[in-house]
Design a protein around this motif. Structure first.
Motif, short mmCIF file in Angstrom:
data_model
loop_
_atom_site.label_atom_id
_atom_site.label_comp_id
_atom_site.label_asym_id
_atom_site.label_seq_id
_atom_site.Cartn_x
_atom_site.Cartn_y
_atom_site.Cartn_z
N THR A 190 0.86 -1.18 0.00
CA THR A 190 0.00 0.00 0.00
C THR A 190 0.90 1.24 0.00
OG1 THR A 190 -0.07 0.22 2.41
CG2 THR A 190 -1.71 -1.24 1.38
N PRO A 191 0.37 2.40 -0.40
CA PRO A 191 1.19 3.60 -0.37
C PRO A 191 1.80 3.88 1.00
CG PRO A 191 -0.74 4.00 -1.70
CD PRO A 191 -0.92 2.64 -1.09
N ALA A 192 1.04 3.70 2.07
CA ALA A 192 1.57 3.96 3.41
C ALA A 192 2.67 2.97 3.78
CB ALA A 192 0.44 3.90 4.44
N GLU A 193 2.47 1.69 3.44
CA GLU A 193 3.51 0.69 3.71
C GLU A 193 4.79 1.02 2.95
OE1 GLU A 193 0.56 -3.19 4.38
OE2 GLU A 193 1.56 -2.84 2.47
N ARG A 194 4.63 1.44 1.72
CA ARG A 194 5.80 1.78 0.91
C ARG A 194 6.53 2.97 1.50
NH1 ARG A 194 6.00 1.37 -5.63
NH2 ARG A 194 8.18 1.98 -5.92
N ALA A 195 5.80 3.98 1.93
CA ALA A 195 6.43 5.16 2.52
C ALA A 195 7.22 4.80 3.77
CB ALA A 195 5.36 6.21 2.84
N VAL A 196 6.61 4.01 4.65
CA VAL A 196 7.30 3.62 5.88
C VAL A 196 8.55 2.81 5.55
CG1 VAL A 196 7.15 2.22 7.97
CG2 VAL A 196 5.24 3.69 7.32
N TYR A 197 8.42 1.87 4.64
CA TYR A 197 9.56 1.02 4.30
C TYR A 197 10.72 1.86 3.73
CZ TYR A 197 12.39 -2.74 2.41
OH TYR A 197 13.43 -3.58 2.14
N VAL A 198 10.42 2.74 2.80
CA VAL A 198 11.48 3.55 2.17
C VAL A 198 12.13 4.48 3.19
CG1 VAL A 198 11.92 5.39 0.49
CG2 VAL A 198 10.53 3.41 -0.16
N LEU A 199 11.32 5.15 3.99
CA LEU A 199 11.88 6.08 4.98
C LEU A 199 12.72 5.35 6.02
CD1 LEU A 199 8.77 8.39 5.47
CD2 LEU A 199 10.95 9.05 4.45
N ARG A 200 12.29 4.17 6.43
CA ARG A 200 13.03 3.40 7.44
C ARG A 200 14.26 2.73 6.84
NH1 ARG A 200 13.77 3.10 12.34
NH2 ARG A 200 13.63 0.85 12.51
N GLU A 201 14.07 1.98 5.77
CA GLU A 201 15.12 1.11 5.26
C GLU A 201 16.15 1.84 4.41
OE1 GLU A 201 15.45 -2.07 6.11
OE2 GLU A 201 13.62 -2.10 7.31
N ALA A 202 15.70 2.77 3.59
CA ALA A 202 16.62 3.46 2.68
C ALA A 202 17.22 4.73 3.29
CB ALA A 202 15.92 3.80 1.37
N PHE A 203 16.48 5.36 4.22
CA PHE A 203 16.94 6.65 4.74
C PHE A 203 17.13 6.66 6.25
CE2 PHE A 203 15.22 7.47 0.61
CZ PHE A 203 16.11 8.38 0.06
N GLY A 204 16.85 5.55 6.91
CA GLY A 204 17.18 5.41 8.33
C GLY A 204 16.40 6.27 9.28
N HIS A 205 15.19 6.70 8.91
CA HIS A 205 14.39 7.51 9.82
C HIS A 205 13.83 6.66 10.96
CE1 HIS A 205 14.43 11.27 7.56
NE2 HIS A 205 14.26 10.56 6.47
N SER A 206 13.71 7.25 12.12
CA SER A 206 13.11 6.56 13.26
C SER A 206 11.60 6.46 13.06
CB SER A 206 13.41 7.33 14.55
OG SER A 206 12.71 8.57 14.55
N HIS A 207 10.97 5.58 13.84
CA HIS A 207 9.52 5.48 13.74
C HIS A 207 8.85 6.77 14.20
CE1 HIS A 207 8.81 1.48 12.25
NE2 HIS A 207 9.70 0.98 13.09
N ALA A 208 9.45 7.47 15.13
CA ALA A 208 8.89 8.76 15.55
C ALA A 208 8.89 9.75 14.38
CB ALA A 208 9.69 9.32 16.72
N GLU A 209 9.99 9.78 13.63
CA GLU A 209 10.08 10.68 12.48
C GLU A 209 9.10 10.27 11.38
OE1 GLU A 209 14.80 11.94 12.78
OE2 GLU A 209 14.23 10.01 11.89
N VAL A 210 9.01 8.97 11.12
CA VAL A 210 8.09 8.47 10.09
C VAL A 210 6.66 8.79 10.48
CG1 VAL A 210 7.21 6.42 8.92
CG2 VAL A 210 9.68 6.65 9.34
N ALA A 211 6.34 8.57 11.74
CA ALA A 211 4.98 8.84 12.21
C ALA A 211 4.61 10.30 12.00
CB ALA A 211 4.87 8.46 13.69
N ALA A 212 5.57 11.21 12.23
CA ALA A 212 5.30 12.63 12.04
C ALA A 212 5.05 12.96 10.57
CB ALA A 212 6.48 13.45 12.57
N VAL A 213 5.80 12.32 9.68
CA VAL A 213 5.64 12.56 8.24
C VAL A 213 4.26 12.10 7.78
CG1 VAL A 213 6.43 11.90 5.94
CG2 VAL A 213 8.10 12.47 7.72
N LEU A 214 3.85 10.90 8.24
CA LEU A 214 2.60 10.31 7.78
C LEU A 214 1.40 10.71 8.62
CD1 LEU A 214 3.73 6.66 6.89
CD2 LEU A 214 3.63 8.68 5.43
#
Length: 299
Positions: free
Chosen positions: A116-140
């Motif tokens: 899903t778009p949200a799954e893809r966003a979380v995966y890319v931000l976490r795996e490719a760019f190393g963002h924390s879940h707190a940072e990802v949560a703020a983006v989404l």
């Protein structure tokens, strides 16, 4: 910090890298980055954390595009492949480390289409760019718990993505592979192929290409010999690194007409992905023209 042009330019490669991984399209990624620039330039307040502001803007723009992009791909003629890019081009974002190359592999980008778009966003931000879940949560604009759940689901979907060797390890194998195909040496070519090797060819209905994947050593060897034999291909081929994998760039009269990407593991070719849709070659052709190592070699 004000929204100055120099700040945006400094972050631009990272923004393109993010958008490309989210969308699988260099053309769409460029459009997203341009839209982000317009929003950045039109933002008259002070931005304390430009990287976070721009990452959020680009991610949300990509999320807006993903649903419509998926609908377009449902009517795409033949197999769909992500647009190829030169991973050696610093303008396309981080791809120096092995992990960064893997995050733009054609195998991964193709499999990301299942998310899903949200799954893809979380995966890319976490795996490719190393963002924390707190940072990802703020983006989404979701909770950290939701971010973790999306990440878990994404990783489960992507568990079948094959491991491949990076281009720096397999240059000699690519040379032998191409030579065997050009010379019609079917036995020598089959020796280089894994048992379950597949070929996927993307012509988008605009040029001739196989409408279905070709599977198996014998079928793949015969198909590749037919494609690369001198009687069929009268152009020039040069080696390059495309999406972290060894590739042959095919030129006719100086125009890029195809890209053959080769994925390998343990000294055998496991997959071949052939890009022939001219619309998808335009971005890479521009990269080649700007590359001191590659420019002019296809003429």
């Amino acid at each position: 910090m004000t929204t100055d042009a120099a700040t945006f330019t400094r972050h631009r490669p990272l923004l393109f890298g993010l958008a490309y991984r989210m969308l699988g399209s260099a053309h769409d990624a460029e459009d997203v980055v341009q839209d982000a620039w317009l929003r950045w330039a039109g933002h008259h307040g002070t931005v304390d954390n430009p990287a976070a502001w721009l990452t959020t803007a680009v991610t949300r723009l990509c999320l807006n595009l993903l649903d419509s992009a998926r609908k377009r791909r449902e009517t795409y003629v033949g197999p769909w492949l992500p647009e190829p890019i030169l991973t050696t081009d610093p303008a396309t974002g981080p791809a120096a480390a092995v992990e960064e190359r893997e995050s733009v592999s054609l195998a991964l980008l193709t499999t990301l289409e299942r998310l899903t778009p949200a799954e893809r966003a979380v995966y890319v931000l976490r795996e490719a760019f190393g963002h924390s879940h707190a940072e990802v949560a703020a983006v989404l604009e979701v909770s950290e718990t939701a971010s973790r759940q999306l990440h878990t689901r994404a990783r489960r979907h992507l568990a079948t993505v094959p491991t491949v060797q990076t281009a720096v390890d397999v240059g000699p194998l690519l040379a032998r592979f191409v030579a065997a195909a050009r010379d019609g040496e079917i036995a020598a070519l089959e020796e280089l192929l894994a048992d379950g090797v597949t070929v996927v060819s993307d012509g988008g209905g605009k040029v001739s290409a196989a409408r279905r994947p070709v599977v198996g050593r014998d079928a793949v060897a015969r198909f590749l010999i037919g494609v690369l034999a001198p009687s069929r291909f009268r152009g020039t081929g040069i080696a390059a690194e495309v999406n972290g994998a060894p590739a042959l760039l095919a030129f006719v009269d100086g125009t890029l007409v195809g890209v053959v990407c080769v994925e390998t593991l343990d000294g055998r070719v496991t997959a071949v992905r052939i890009h022939r849709n001219p619309d998808k070659l335009a971005f890479l052709a521009g990269q080649v023209s700007r590359s001191p190592e590659l420019s002019g070699r296809g003429s």
